[in-house]
Design a protein around this motif. Structure first.
Motif, PDB file in Angstrom:
ATOM      1  N   TRP A 135       2.221 -20.503 -10.249  1.00 30.84           N
ATOM      2  CA  TRP A 135       3.211 -19.836  -9.406  1.00 30.84           C
ATOM      3  C   TRP A 135       3.205 -20.413  -7.989  1.00 30.84           C
ATOM      4  N   LYS A 138       4.893 -19.772  -3.902  1.00 31.64           N
ATOM      5  CA  LYS A 138       5.598 -18.922  -2.936  1.00 31.64           C
ATOM      6  C   LYS A 138       6.017 -19.801  -1.769  1.00 31.64           C
ATOM      7  N   ASN A 139       7.318 -19.856  -1.525  1.00 32.93           N
ATOM      8  CA  ASN A 139       7.861 -20.699  -0.453  1.00 32.93           C
ATOM      9  C   ASN A 139       7.387 -22.148  -0.576  1.00 32.93           C
ATOM     10  N   THR A 167      -2.758 -13.908   3.625  1.00 33.85           N
ATOM     11  CA  THR A 167      -1.986 -13.607   2.416  1.00 33.85           C
ATOM     12  C   THR A 167      -2.512 -12.332   1.772  1.00 33.85           C
ATOM     13  N   ASP A 221       4.353 -10.254   1.349  1.00 33.33           N
ATOM     14  CA  ASP A 221       4.656 -10.913   0.074  1.00 33.33           C
ATOM     15  C   ASP A 221       6.137 -11.259  -0.068  1.00 33.33           C
ATOM     16  N   GLY A 257       9.260 -13.379   0.073  1.00 33.09           N
ATOM     17  CA  GLY A 257       9.396 -14.831   0.035  1.00 33.09           C
ATOM     18  C   GLY A 257      10.143 -15.301  -1.186  1.00 33.09           C
ATOM     19  N   TYR A 308       9.993 -17.252  -4.731  1.00 34.21           N
ATOM     20  CA  TYR A 308       9.004 -17.528  -5.774  1.00 34.21           C
ATOM     21  C   TYR A 308       9.614 -18.352  -6.908  1.00 34.21           C
ATOM     22  N   SER A 346      14.331 -15.085  -4.522  1.00 35.97           N
ATOM     23  CA  SER A 346      13.742 -14.375  -3.384  1.00 35.97           C
ATOM     24  C   SER A 346      13.354 -12.953  -3.776  1.00 35.97           C
TER      25      SER A 346
END
Length: 277
Positions: free
Chosen positions: A166, A168-169, A184, A206, A208, A210, A228
């Motif tokens: 995974w 994030k951003n 985080t 959290d 963001g 993904y 998002s």
């Protein structure tokens, strides 16, 4: 042990060994074969005979559901569905274009009726390697701070099964995050086998974009479309204000009914209703 018994024992042992040595022997260069989908592969089967001048029966079978078998090579001919994309190379089979449906266990069986040991077989496992497809991602668009949130990612084409990662951003999420809340939210659990990203208590940090990647070492790594997720704090003040307003409305309605009853308004309404009937 008496000499006679000893001789008989050793004679029997030697006879068994000779039967194994002198009978038909079947071998393979590779009994665990892996091949890329749509590629070429050879299932190797070789045999050695005790008596070379004899008619040998060679058969290939594929083990199917419930231990049953289907014929692959029988009566000196390949099965009809294989004749255009496979050929015999001596006692081995060459697949020119394998598909995932060809995966499974194959048995090469050789019968030599004039040998001391007249039959032997070997089993060969064929695995077809398939690149992953584009994974499907289930990412909620919004969530409330403090709630439990699960993001899902999966694909069903890859063989062997894919593992998942995974982001994030654009930054990969660690499988075992360090407990540093200033950087985080470390309350998440990432399962690279099932493809789930579970937040036990999601936080505003959290928020963001993904996305997930699937890979199995075959072909290109595949990723889903980034989405998002917006995490909002619970507005306690707005909730309290709403409760107060609703309470006041109910209270005012109750007071109005009570005042109207005291003035006899309800009695007049009931009397007029009786006259109308």
């Amino acid at each position: 042990m008496q000499p006679t018994t000893c001789v008989l024992f050793w004679g029997y042992f030697v006879a068994l060994c000779c039967k194994e040595i002198l009978g038909v022997t079947v071998t393979s260069d590779n009994r665990n074969v892996k091949a890329l989908e749509f590629g070429e592969v050879v299932l190797s089967c070789k045999y050695r005979l005790e008596k070379t001048e004899q008619k040998v029966r060679l058969e290939w079978k594929k083990v199917v559901t419930n231990g049953d078998v289907s014929f692959v090579y029988f009566n000196d001919a390949l099965a009809a569905d294989l004749q255009k994309r496979a050929e015999m190379m001596g006692s081995s089979i060459r697949f020119k274009n394998v598909s995932r449906g060809d995966a499974g266990k194959y048995r090469c069986e050789v019968s030599a009726p004039q040998d001391t040991k007249i039959f032997q077989e070997i089993e060969i496992e064929l695995s077809i390697l398939v690149a992953p497809s584009v994974p499907v991602c289930d990412i909620p668009s919004s969530a409330m701070s403090g709630s439990s949130v699960e993001l899902k990612c999966w694909e069903n084409e890859g063989s062997p099964a894919s593992e998942y990662k995974w982001f994030k951003n654009g930054v990969p999420l660690l499988e075992n995050p360090a407990p540093n809340a200033r950087v985080t939210n470390s309350s998440y659990t990432l399962n690279k086998i099932s493809g789930t990203l579970q937040f036990s208590t999601v936080a505003k940090m959290d928020t963001g974009e993904y996305y997930c990647e699937a890979s199995n070492g075959i072909g290109k790594t595949q990723r889903c479309v980034a989405k998002s997720m917006q995490v909002d704090d619970l507005n306690i003040a707005a909730i309290i204000a709403g409760v107060v307003v609703v309470t006041l409305v109910i209270l005012l309605c109750g007071l109005g009914i009570f005042y109207a009853h005291k003035r006899g308004c309800f009695s007049s309404i009931v009397f007029l209703g009786i006259l109308n009937t």
